[in-house]
Design an enzyme around this catalytic site. Sequence first.
Site, mmCIF file in Angstrom:
data_model
loop_
_atom_site.group_PDB
_atom_site.id
_atom_site.type_symbol
_atom_site.label_atom_id
_atom_site.label_comp_id
_atom_site.label_asym_id
_atom_site.label_seq_id
_atom_site.Cartn_x
_atom_site.Cartn_y
_atom_site.Cartn_z
ATOM 1 N N MET A 270 50.837 42.573 -77.800
ATOM 2 C CA MET A 270 52.023 41.910 -78.342
ATOM 3 C C MET A 270 53.243 42.812 -78.159
ATOM 4 O O MET A 270 54.249 42.649 -78.848
ATOM 5 C CB MET A 270 51.806 41.559 -79.812
ATOM 6 C CG MET A 270 50.654 40.578 -80.009
ATOM 7 S SD MET A 270 50.839 39.511 -81.446
ATOM 8 C CE MET A 270 50.966 40.721 -82.744
ATOM 9 N N HIS B 81 52.332 51.718 -77.554
ATOM 10 C CA HIS B 81 52.175 53.132 -77.893
ATOM 11 C C HIS B 81 51.018 53.678 -77.058
ATOM 12 O O HIS B 81 50.412 52.947 -76.245
ATOM 13 C CB HIS B 81 51.927 53.304 -79.398
ATOM 14 C CG HIS B 81 50.850 52.403 -79.931
ATOM 15 N ND1 HIS B 81 49.528 52.558 -79.596
ATOM 16 C CD2 HIS B 81 50.911 51.312 -80.733
ATOM 17 C CE1 HIS B 81 48.817 51.618 -80.189
ATOM 18 N NE2 HIS B 81 49.631 50.840 -80.880
ATOM 19 N N HIS C 5 47.834 51.607 -76.531
ATOM 20 C CA HIS C 5 47.852 50.558 -75.502
ATOM 21 C C HIS C 5 47.708 51.177 -74.098
ATOM 22 O O HIS C 5 47.030 50.632 -73.233
ATOM 23 C CB HIS C 5 49.173 49.788 -75.535
ATOM 24 C CG HIS C 5 49.393 49.008 -76.791
ATOM 25 N ND1 HIS C 5 50.307 49.369 -77.749
ATOM 26 C CD2 HIS C 5 48.808 47.870 -77.247
ATOM 27 C CE1 HIS C 5 50.291 48.488 -78.728
ATOM 28 N NE2 HIS C 5 49.385 47.562 -78.455
ATOM 29 N N GLY D 210 41.363 47.157 -78.224
ATOM 30 C CA GLY D 210 41.147 48.371 -79.003
ATOM 31 C C GLY D 210 40.157 48.154 -80.147
ATOM 32 O O GLY D 210 40.124 47.092 -80.775
ATOM 33 N N LYS E 154 40.358 49.616 -82.914
ATOM 34 C CA LYS E 154 41.034 49.654 -84.224
ATOM 35 C C LYS E 154 40.951 48.269 -84.877
ATOM 36 O O LYS E 154 40.726 48.147 -86.062
ATOM 37 C CB LYS E 154 42.493 50.086 -84.094
ATOM 38 C CG LYS E 154 43.157 50.197 -85.464
ATOM 39 C CD LYS E 154 44.589 50.624 -85.396
ATOM 40 C CE LYS E 154 45.526 49.517 -85.032
ATOM 41 N NZ LYS E 154 45.712 48.493 -86.092
ATOM 42 N N GLN F 57 38.685 41.711 -84.768
ATOM 43 C CA GLN F 57 39.243 40.936 -83.647
ATOM 44 C C GLN F 57 38.351 41.068 -82.412
ATOM 45 O O GLN F 57 38.045 40.089 -81.736
ATOM 46 C CB GLN F 57 40.657 41.443 -83.351
ATOM 47 C CG GLN F 57 41.230 40.973 -82.035
ATOM 48 C CD GLN F 57 42.673 41.375 -81.844
ATOM 49 O OE1 GLN F 57 43.538 40.792 -82.460
ATOM 50 N NE2 GLN F 57 42.961 42.351 -80.994
#
Length: 284
Positions: free
Chosen positions: A30, A34, A37, A147, A149, A153
């Site tokens: 999105m 950083h 990504h 990711g 994190k 998802q």
Amino acid sequence: MDTVRDVTALRARIRAWRGHGETIAMVPTMGALHAGHLSLVGIGRRKAHRVISTIFVNPKQFGANEDLSRYPRQEAVDAAMLRGAGCDLLFAPAADLVYPPGFATTVSVSGLDRPMEGESRPGHFDGVATVVTKLLLMAFPDFAIFGEKDWQQLAIIRRLVTDLEIPVGVVGAPTVREPDGLAMSSRNAYLSHGERAVAAALPRTLRAAAMTIAGGAGVGETLSTARAALKSAGFKVDYLTMANAETLETVDRFEPGQSPMRLFIAARLGTTRLIDNWPVETGG
Ligand code: PAF
């Protein structure tokens, strides 16, 4: 690195690459990029000949109480970062290309979308699942990188890709952390200077709790102590739970040798909501 904004141009580029026998990795984002990504782009480069990144601030995954207009947008800066990381193509469609008038389809992964983020952010994962399905079907990449994190998802995306038989390899990428342990996130930009100094208590507490549980302490008691520590540091904890890493079902006993377990947390610091997760493993 060029930027394309419509599916016809995207597919033309992909067709040309495929014509040369090249494989493709996709890194959906999105924006507000950083180092986390960029690490996904690096993984994409190692897995495939070409890397496409997407930047699309997906309105469907923002709740009514979440400020879509406040989400950081910086496409020129992001494009320069992607170019530097070796990305071959940026796909940055407008909202009405992804969701044209009359768009009426929702992809919903039931079960995995219920706990944790699903409880705190109703509808969020329908928005994620819908846009990720659409992006995958627009490009049909060989690999798509996400990711760890956002572990829940990632689990949901793996499920939908399996269930819908989308021919893409889903790759989970390790969380990239700041030197003090805070997981990199576009949302970290919202933290004030003072909050940023406090924020590292979240991964520190999470890791300590994971090690305490792996060492044999009770799950409930350890997580209560961690919640209290975070509260006194200034956090409002939405959830802190241990769950099966694959099914995401809450588990309240840790036994070495059982399926992989993780701690999952979401907590607010001021108006910023941070999430993180950590494996519970003996010797970890
Ligand atoms: O993780 C994100 O940035 C988003 O949820 C994703 C996967 C790009 C879908 O909008």
